[in-house]
Design a protein around this motif. Structure first.
Motif, PDB file in Angstrom:
ATOM      1  N   PHE A 171      47.602 -30.056  -8.918  1.00 26.68           N
ATOM      2  CA  PHE A 171      46.598 -31.078  -9.204  1.00 26.68           C
ATOM      3  C   PHE A 171      45.504 -30.446 -10.069  1.00 26.68           C
ATOM      4  O   PHE A 171      45.427 -29.223 -10.205  1.00 26.68           O
ATOM      5  CB  PHE A 171      45.990 -31.610  -7.901  1.00 26.68           C
ATOM      6  N   LYS A 172      44.655 -31.289 -10.644  1.00 28.09           N
ATOM      7  CA  LYS A 172      43.570 -30.801 -11.486  1.00 28.09           C
ATOM      8  C   LYS A 172      42.302 -30.590 -10.655  1.00 28.09           C
ATOM      9  O   LYS A 172      42.207 -31.001  -9.513  1.00 28.09           O
ATOM     10  CB  LYS A 172      43.300 -31.799 -12.617  1.00 28.09           C
ATOM     11  N   ASP A 173      41.325 -29.934 -11.276  1.00 26.80           N
ATOM     12  CA  ASP A 173      39.998 -29.761 -10.672  1.00 26.80           C
ATOM     13  C   ASP A 173      40.036 -28.967  -9.371  1.00 26.80           C
ATOM     14  O   ASP A 173      39.464 -29.388  -8.354  1.00 26.80           O
ATOM     15  CB  ASP A 173      39.338 -31.125 -10.422  1.00 26.80           C
ATOM     16  N   SER A 174      40.678 -27.827  -9.399  1.00 30.22           N
ATOM     17  CA  SER A 174      40.669 -26.949  -8.238  1.00 30.22           C
ATOM     18  C   SER A 174      39.243 -26.461  -7.968  1.00 30.22           C
ATOM     19  O   SER A 174      38.474 -26.183  -8.884  1.00 30.22           O
ATOM     20  CB  SER A 174      41.581 -25.740  -8.472  1.00 30.22           C
ATOM     21  N   ALA A 175      38.902 -26.359  -6.685  1.00 31.89           N
ATOM     22  CA  ALA A 175      37.558 -25.915  -6.301  1.00 31.89           C
ATOM     23  C   ALA A 175      37.517 -24.432  -5.956  1.00 31.89           C
ATOM     24  O   ALA A 175      36.467 -23.902  -5.598  1.00 31.89           O
ATOM     25  CB  ALA A 175      37.074 -26.737  -5.108  1.00 31.89           C
ATOM     26  N   VAL A 176      38.635 -23.739  -6.062  1.00 25.88           N
ATOM     27  CA  VAL A 176      38.683 -22.316  -5.734  1.00 25.88           C
ATOM     28  C   VAL A 176      38.074 -21.506  -6.872  1.00 25.88           C
ATOM     29  O   VAL A 176      38.469 -21.631  -8.030  1.00 25.88           O
ATOM     30  CB  VAL A 176      40.134 -21.854  -5.474  1.00 25.88           C
ATOM     31  N   ASP A 177      37.083 -20.689  -6.544  1.00 24.01           N
ATOM     32  CA  ASP A 177      36.406 -19.866  -7.543  1.00 24.01           C
ATOM     33  C   ASP A 177      36.170 -18.474  -6.961  1.00 24.01           C
ATOM     34  O   ASP A 177      35.121 -18.187  -6.389  1.00 24.01           O
ATOM     35  CB  ASP A 177      35.091 -20.517  -7.964  1.00 24.01           C
ATOM     36  N   ARG A 178      37.155 -17.627  -7.074  1.00 27.68           N
ATOM     37  CA  ARG A 178      37.084 -16.253  -6.578  1.00 27.68           C
ATOM     38  C   ARG A 178      37.484 -15.293  -7.698  1.00 27.68           C
ATOM     39  O   ARG A 178      38.350 -15.612  -8.508  1.00 27.68           O
ATOM     40  CB  ARG A 178      38.025 -16.063  -5.386  1.00 27.68           C
ATOM     41  N   GLU A 179      36.885 -14.130  -7.694  1.00 24.86           N
ATOM     42  CA  GLU A 179      37.166 -13.149  -8.749  1.00 24.86           C
ATOM     43  C   GLU A 179      38.618 -12.718  -8.769  1.00 24.86           C
ATOM     44  O   GLU A 179      39.166 -12.419  -9.839  1.00 24.86           O
ATOM     45  CB  GLU A 179      36.255 -11.912  -8.572  1.00 24.86           C
ATOM     46  N   ASN A 180      39.237 -12.668  -7.615  1.00 24.69           N
ATOM     47  CA  ASN A 180      40.615 -12.176  -7.548  1.00 24.69           C
ATOM     48  C   ASN A 180      41.647 -13.299  -7.547  1.00 24.69           C
ATOM     49  O   ASN A 180      42.819 -13.081  -7.261  1.00 24.69           O
ATOM     50  CB  ASN A 180      40.817 -11.280  -6.328  1.00 24.69           C
ATOM     51  N   VAL A 181      41.201 -14.547  -7.844  1.00 24.54           N
ATOM     52  CA  VAL A 181      42.117 -15.684  -7.909  1.00 24.54           C
ATOM     53  C   VAL A 181      42.248 -16.153  -9.351  1.00 24.54           C
ATOM     54  O   VAL A 181      41.256 -16.481 -10.004  1.00 24.54           O
ATOM     55  CB  VAL A 181      41.639 -16.869  -7.033  1.00 24.54           C
ATOM     56  N   THR A 182      43.486 -16.188  -9.843  1.00 22.67           N
ATOM     57  CA  THR A 182      43.775 -16.689 -11.187  1.00 22.67           C
ATOM     58  C   THR A 182      44.565 -17.978 -11.077  1.00 22.67           C
ATOM     59  O   THR A 182      45.642 -17.999 -10.478  1.00 22.67           O
ATOM     60  CB  THR A 182      44.589 -15.660 -11.995  1.00 22.67           C
ATOM     61  N   ILE A 183      44.016 -19.057 -11.622  1.00 16.76           N
ATOM     62  CA  ILE A 183      44.737 -20.334 -11.626  1.00 16.76           C
ATOM     63  C   ILE A 183      45.709 -20.325 -12.801  1.00 16.76           C
ATOM     64  O   ILE A 183      45.315 -20.129 -13.951  1.00 16.76           O
ATOM     65  CB  ILE A 183      43.761 -21.522 -11.739  1.00 16.76           C
ATOM     66  N   VAL A 184      46.985 -20.513 -12.489  1.00 12.45           N
ATOM     67  CA  VAL A 184      48.043 -20.433 -13.497  1.00 12.45           C
ATOM     68  C   VAL A 184      48.523 -21.845 -13.834  1.00 12.45           C
ATOM     69  O   VAL A 184      48.971 -22.585 -12.951  1.00 12.45           O
ATOM     70  CB  VAL A 184      49.222 -19.575 -12.997  1.00 12.45           C
ATOM     71  N   ASN A 185      48.431 -22.204 -15.109  1.00 13.20           N
ATOM     72  CA  ASN A 185      48.879 -23.530 -15.554  1.00 13.20           C
ATOM     73  C   ASN A 185      50.341 -23.492 -15.969  1.00 13.20           C
ATOM     74  O   ASN A 185      50.686 -23.643 -17.141  1.00 13.20           O
ATOM     75  CB  ASN A 185      48.002 -24.015 -16.708  1.00 13.20           C
ATOM     76  N   ASP A 186      51.185 -23.268 -14.998  1.00 15.14           N
ATOM     77  CA  ASP A 186      52.629 -23.228 -15.213  1.00 15.14           C
ATOM     78  C   ASP A 186      53.273 -23.713 -13.930  1.00 15.14           C
ATOM     79  O   ASP A 186      52.597 -23.862 -12.899  1.00 15.14           O
ATOM     80  CB  ASP A 186      53.084 -21.806 -15.570  1.00 15.14           C
ATOM     81  N   VAL A 187      54.571 -23.957 -13.972  1.00 12.47           N
ATOM     82  CA  VAL A 187      55.252 -24.541 -12.814  1.00 12.47           C
ATOM     83  C   VAL A 187      56.275 -23.554 -12.240  1.00 12.47           C
ATOM     84  O   VAL A 187      57.216 -23.160 -12.948  1.00 12.47           O
ATOM     85  CB  VAL A 187      55.969 -25.850 -13.202  1.00 12.47           C
ATOM     86  N   PRO A 188      56.114 -23.143 -10.989  1.00 13.90           N
ATOM     87  CA  PRO A 188      57.120 -22.286 -10.349  1.00 13.90           C
ATOM     88  C   PRO A 188      58.447 -23.017 -10.217  1.00 13.90           C
ATOM     89  O   PRO A 188      58.479 -24.203  -9.865  1.00 13.90           O
ATOM     90  CB  PRO A 188      56.516 -21.989  -8.979  1.00 13.90           C
ATOM     91  N   LEU A 202      58.983 -18.951 -13.560  1.00  8.48           N
ATOM     92  CA  LEU A 202      58.211 -20.107 -13.985  1.00  8.48           C
ATOM     93  C   LEU A 202      58.962 -20.940 -15.014  1.00  8.48           C
ATOM     94  O   LEU A 202      59.886 -20.459 -15.669  1.00  8.48           O
ATOM     95  CB  LEU A 202      56.866 -19.652 -14.570  1.00  8.48           C
ATOM     96  N   LYS A 203      58.536 -22.188 -15.151  1.00 11.12           N
ATOM     97  CA  LYS A 203      59.175 -23.119 -16.073  1.00 11.12           C
ATOM     98  C   LYS A 203      59.130 -22.621 -17.510  1.00 11.12           C
ATOM     99  O   LYS A 203      60.041 -22.863 -18.301  1.00 11.12           O
ATOM    100  CB  LYS A 203      58.491 -24.488 -15.972  1.00 11.12           C
ATOM    101  N   SER A 204      58.077 -21.893 -17.837  1.00 15.18           N
ATOM    102  CA  SER A 204      57.925 -21.363 -19.194  1.00 15.18           C
ATOM    103  C   SER A 204      58.930 -20.269 -19.515  1.00 15.18           C
ATOM    104  O   SER A 204      59.100 -19.893 -20.666  1.00 15.18           O
ATOM    105  CB  SER A 204      56.516 -20.802 -19.373  1.00 15.18           C
ATOM    106  N   GLY A 205      59.585 -19.765 -18.483  1.00 12.42           N
ATOM    107  CA  GLY A 205      60.513 -18.658 -18.665  1.00 12.42           C
ATOM    108  C   GLY A 205      59.930 -17.332 -18.222  1.00 12.42           C
ATOM    109  O   GLY A 205      60.649 -16.326 -18.111  1.00 12.42           O
ATOM    110  N   ASP A 206      58.632 -17.299 -17.986  1.00 13.95           N
ATOM    111  CA  ASP A 206      57.992 -16.068 -17.517  1.00 13.95           C
ATOM    112  C   ASP A 206      58.446 -15.723 -16.110  1.00 13.95           C
ATOM    113  O   ASP A 206      58.798 -16.619 -15.312  1.00 13.95           O
ATOM    114  CB  ASP A 206      56.473 -16.209 -17.536  1.00 13.95           C
ATOM    115  N   GLU A 207      58.415 -14.445 -15.786  1.00 13.52           N
ATOM    116  CA  GLU A 207      58.712 -13.974 -14.435  1.00 13.52           C
ATOM    117  C   GLU A 207      57.567 -13.093 -13.976  1.00 13.52           C
ATOM    118  O   GLU A 207      57.165 -12.171 -14.691  1.00 13.52           O
ATOM    119  CB  GLU A 207      60.040 -13.202 -14.409  1.00 13.52           C
TER     120      GLU A 207
END
Length: 284
Positions: A171-188, A202-207
């Motif tokens: 979903f959009k507008d995540s409220a998590v804001d931590r230095e060690n948390v990276t929000i990834v815009n890709d689909v597992p 991931l859907k992009s082909g990344d691993e």
């Protein structure tokens, strides 16, 4: 020891709870105090007897008013495992175990598809419960997948333990804001590894290399929630009395199959409750 534990607060769960209350059974009801998002967001419901063209909001208010009048409380904990232990059940919810003679499953249908490899790696680096397994990943790199904002406090809990969190909200507008948390815009899409999880594809082909993965969802596949539960085409297999293949375990509502209708769910919740009451009488 409870007489029954109901899992799910949709129309089926409410119907089961009301009938158990009327018959003075000692039960615990797990779910959301908002009862059912599906109900609340419905524009108009044309086939609910006695309430023609009722809105979802109006139906929710009627449901909640009846629940409150009956004095029925809801326990807002996430159930992640149901285990049969001889003649009773142990239900794991937010790292606490509750015991019950019977269980009624009313969890609705799981809308999110399982990841490839999820069956294989559950309990081997893949977890559905942050508070249960978070401590195993202290100082490690993990991925967290969730489909509801209500689980973001669990993402923050995991961030307090892990060295790095790759976060995949659907979903959009995540409220998590931590230095060690990276929000990834890709689909597992898939999980892989050896004895334990080590890669998230991931859907992009990344691993991505990770030490563990947490999948925090609104619903858990029935076969993952209850070991040995018979499932047909993704739905819980039940008899006319809403009993499953596991003695003392009953199911009602959308989780038992189509049609996905409120009226069908309410009827099955009633049947499941009465079947549960009969089971308790025969197994004193």
């Amino acid at each position: 020891m409870f007489d029954c534990i109901i899992i799910g607060t949709g129309p089926a769960g409410l119907s089961a709870a009301l009938n158990l209350k009327i018959h003075k059974k000692d039960f615990l009801w797990f779910g959301s105090r908002n009862l059912s998002t599906k109900v609340q967001t419905a524009e108009k419901i044309a086939n609910y007897p006695g309430l023609p063209m009722v809105s979802g909001k109006e139906l929710f208010e009627a449901f909640d008013s009846q629940r409150e009048a009956a004095g029925i409380e809801i326990t807002e904990k996430t159930v992640t495992n149901v285990m049969k232990n001889n003649d009773y059940f142990m239900v794991l919810a937010d790292n606490q175990i509750y015991e019950s003679k019977t269980v009624i499953l009313c969890m609705g249908v799981m809308t999110s598809k399982l990841l490839e490899g999820e069956d294989e790696f559950l309990g081997r680096g893949l977890s559905y419960c942050a508070t249960c397994d978070g401590m195993f990943y202290k100082g490690k790199k993990i991925a967290v997948i969730t489909n509801d904002k209500k689980y973001e406090h669990e993402v923050e809990f995991l961030a307090d333990l892990a060295s790095e969190v790759l976060y995949f909200p659907t979903f959009k507008d995540s409220a998590v804001d931590r230095e060690n948390v990276t929000i990834v815009n890709d689909v597992p899409t898939a999980i892989s590894g050896g004895m334990k999880v080590d890669t998230l594809k991931l859907k992009s082909g990344d691993e991505i290399k990770v030490d563990g993965i947490f999948a925090l969802r609104n619903a858990i596949a029935p076969s993952k929630l209850v070991a040995g539960l018979e499932v047909q085409d993704g739905h819980i297999a039940v008899s006319r009395d809403c009993s499953t293949n596991i003695p003392g375990c009953f199911a009602a509502g959308d989780c038992t199959g189509r049609p996905y209708q409120y009226t069908k769910a309410v009827g099955e919740g009633n049947v499941a409750a009465h079947s549960c009451i009969t089971y308790l009488a025969l197994n004193k």
